[in-house]
Design a protein around this motif. Structure first.
Motif, short mmCIF file in Angstrom:
data_model
loop_
_atom_site.label_atom_id
_atom_site.label_comp_id
_atom_site.label_asym_id
_atom_site.label_seq_id
_atom_site.Cartn_x
_atom_site.Cartn_y
_atom_site.Cartn_z
N ASP A 2 0.79 -1.23 0.00
CA ASP A 2 0.00 0.00 0.00
C ASP A 2 0.83 1.28 0.00
OD1 ASP A 2 -2.18 -1.58 0.06
OD2 ASP A 2 -2.79 -1.15 2.10
N CYS A 3 2.03 1.26 0.57
CA CYS A 3 2.68 2.56 0.80
C CYS A 3 4.16 2.64 0.47
CB CYS A 3 2.50 2.97 2.25
SG CYS A 3 3.60 2.10 3.37
N SER A 4 4.85 1.51 0.31
CA SER A 4 6.30 1.58 0.16
C SER A 4 6.66 2.34 -1.12
CB SER A 4 6.88 0.17 0.12
OG SER A 4 8.18 0.20 0.62
N VAL B 292 -0.47 6.04 6.36
CA VAL B 292 -1.55 5.90 5.37
C VAL B 292 -2.15 4.49 5.28
CG1 VAL B 292 -0.69 7.78 3.93
CG2 VAL B 292 0.06 5.45 3.44
N CYS B 293 -1.60 3.55 6.06
CA CYS B 293 -2.01 2.16 5.85
C CYS B 293 -3.21 1.73 6.70
CB CYS B 293 -0.81 1.24 6.07
SG CYS B 293 0.50 1.60 4.90
N PHE B 294 -4.31 2.42 6.48
CA PHE B 294 -5.53 2.13 7.25
C PHE B 294 -6.11 0.77 6.84
CE2 PHE B 294 -4.98 6.69 6.91
CZ PHE B 294 -4.91 7.01 8.25
N HIS C 179 -3.00 -0.25 15.23
CA HIS C 179 -2.67 1.12 14.90
C HIS C 179 -1.28 1.16 14.24
CE1 HIS C 179 -3.01 5.37 15.10
NE2 HIS C 179 -1.91 5.50 15.82
N GLU C 180 -1.18 1.86 13.12
CA GLU C 180 0.13 1.97 12.45
C GLU C 180 0.93 3.08 13.11
OE1 GLU C 180 0.31 3.39 8.38
OE2 GLU C 180 1.87 1.94 7.91
N ILE C 181 2.11 2.73 13.62
CA ILE C 181 2.90 3.74 14.33
C ILE C 181 4.07 4.28 13.49
CG2 ILE C 181 2.25 3.18 16.70
CD1 ILE C 181 4.48 1.24 16.94
N ASP C 182 4.53 3.52 12.52
CA ASP C 182 5.53 4.00 11.55
C ASP C 182 5.07 3.60 10.16
OD1 ASP C 182 7.41 4.93 13.51
OD2 ASP C 182 8.03 2.85 13.82
N CYS C 183 5.40 4.42 9.17
CA CYS C 183 4.95 4.15 7.80
C CYS C 183 5.94 4.78 6.83
CB CYS C 183 3.56 4.79 7.61
SG CYS C 183 2.82 4.54 5.98
N TRP C 184 6.05 4.22 5.64
CA TRP C 184 6.91 4.83 4.61
C TRP C 184 6.50 6.29 4.41
CZ3 TRP C 184 10.85 2.59 1.43
CH2 TRP C 184 11.36 3.49 0.48
N ALA C 185 5.18 6.54 4.34
CA ALA C 185 4.67 7.89 4.09
C ALA C 185 4.95 8.84 5.26
CB ALA C 185 3.18 7.84 3.80
N VAL D 96 9.97 0.95 7.01
CA VAL D 96 8.97 -0.13 7.10
C VAL D 96 7.72 0.43 7.77
CG1 VAL D 96 10.65 -2.02 7.28
CG2 VAL D 96 9.82 -0.91 9.37
N CYS D 97 6.62 -0.29 7.62
CA CYS D 97 5.42 0.05 8.36
C CYS D 97 5.44 -0.77 9.65
CB CYS D 97 4.15 -0.31 7.57
SG CYS D 97 4.06 0.59 6.02
N ARG D 98 5.14 -0.11 10.75
CA ARG D 98 5.12 -0.79 12.05
C ARG D 98 3.73 -0.67 12.65
NH1 ARG D 98 9.58 0.73 13.55
NH2 ARG D 98 10.73 -1.22 13.47
#
Ligand SMILES: [Zn+2]
Length: 177
Positions: free
Chosen positions: A124-126, A135-137, A158-164, A169-171
């Motif tokens: 979705d976001c990388s 952004v990874c809802f 809940h996404e706490i880290d995201c590429w965006a 990485v998304c965390r």
């Protein structure tokens, strides 16, 4: 008079078989297509939903769709009878095979069920432009749905880290309700 809305196989909302026989239907083109096409659909749909319902509600719709997808994915693709370690290993394998992302489990508290995991090269976001927002809802819902089917508990993810948001990485942090 027959209700046309009740015809076909979609009587009670989405089910796995609504996805059809992709192999049979795409003999020449096959079952895969570029990430670009997936994201084109994702972000244009998000745009339409945002213009109609506002940013918060649009993201909430994506989260709900992800949740539905995660539940069906777990029920139809994953073995939910195995122990936790095997379950995670299988999930890792499937997510990689389907090119959704590279999963790593960072923390799991057996008592509380609290979980922290990362997804690298997220579908979705990388590679998105960095806006400072997560952004990874859809993924939040997807992970919550999978965890709920496996554990039998409702999860808040809940996404706490995201590429965006500027990370590699998304965390995601998941808490059982
Ligand atoms: Zn993300």
């Amino acid at each position: 008079m027959e209700n046309v809305l009740l015809q076909g196989n979609n009587k009670e909302g989405f089910s796995w078989k609504d996805l059809g026989n992709i192999k049979k239907g795409r003999e020449a083109l096959g079952e895969e297509m570029p990430v670009l096409v997936y994201r084109l659909m994702q972000y244009t749909l998000l745009d339409v939903l945002t213009k109609t319902h506002g940013k918060y509600q649009a993201n909430e719709y994506f989260r709900q769709a992800g949740y539905l997808a995660g539940m069906e994915f777990a029920k139809n693709i994953l073995d939910i009878e195995v122990d936790f370690g095997t379950f995670v290993a299988n999930l890792q394998k499937k997510l990689r095979q389907l090119k959704i992302g590279i999963l790593r489990m960072e923390e799991f508290d057996e008592t509380t069920g609290e979980i922290v995991l990362t997804v690298g090269e997220d579908l979705d976001c990388s590679g998105l432009p960095v806006t400072g927002d997560t952004v990874c809802f859809y993924d939040e819902g997807f992970i919550a749905g999978i965890l709920e089917v496996y554990t039998g508990k409702k999860y808040n993810v809940h996404e706490i880290d995201c590429w965006a948001n500027g990370d590699r990485v998304c965390r995601f942090r998941g808490k059982a309700q």
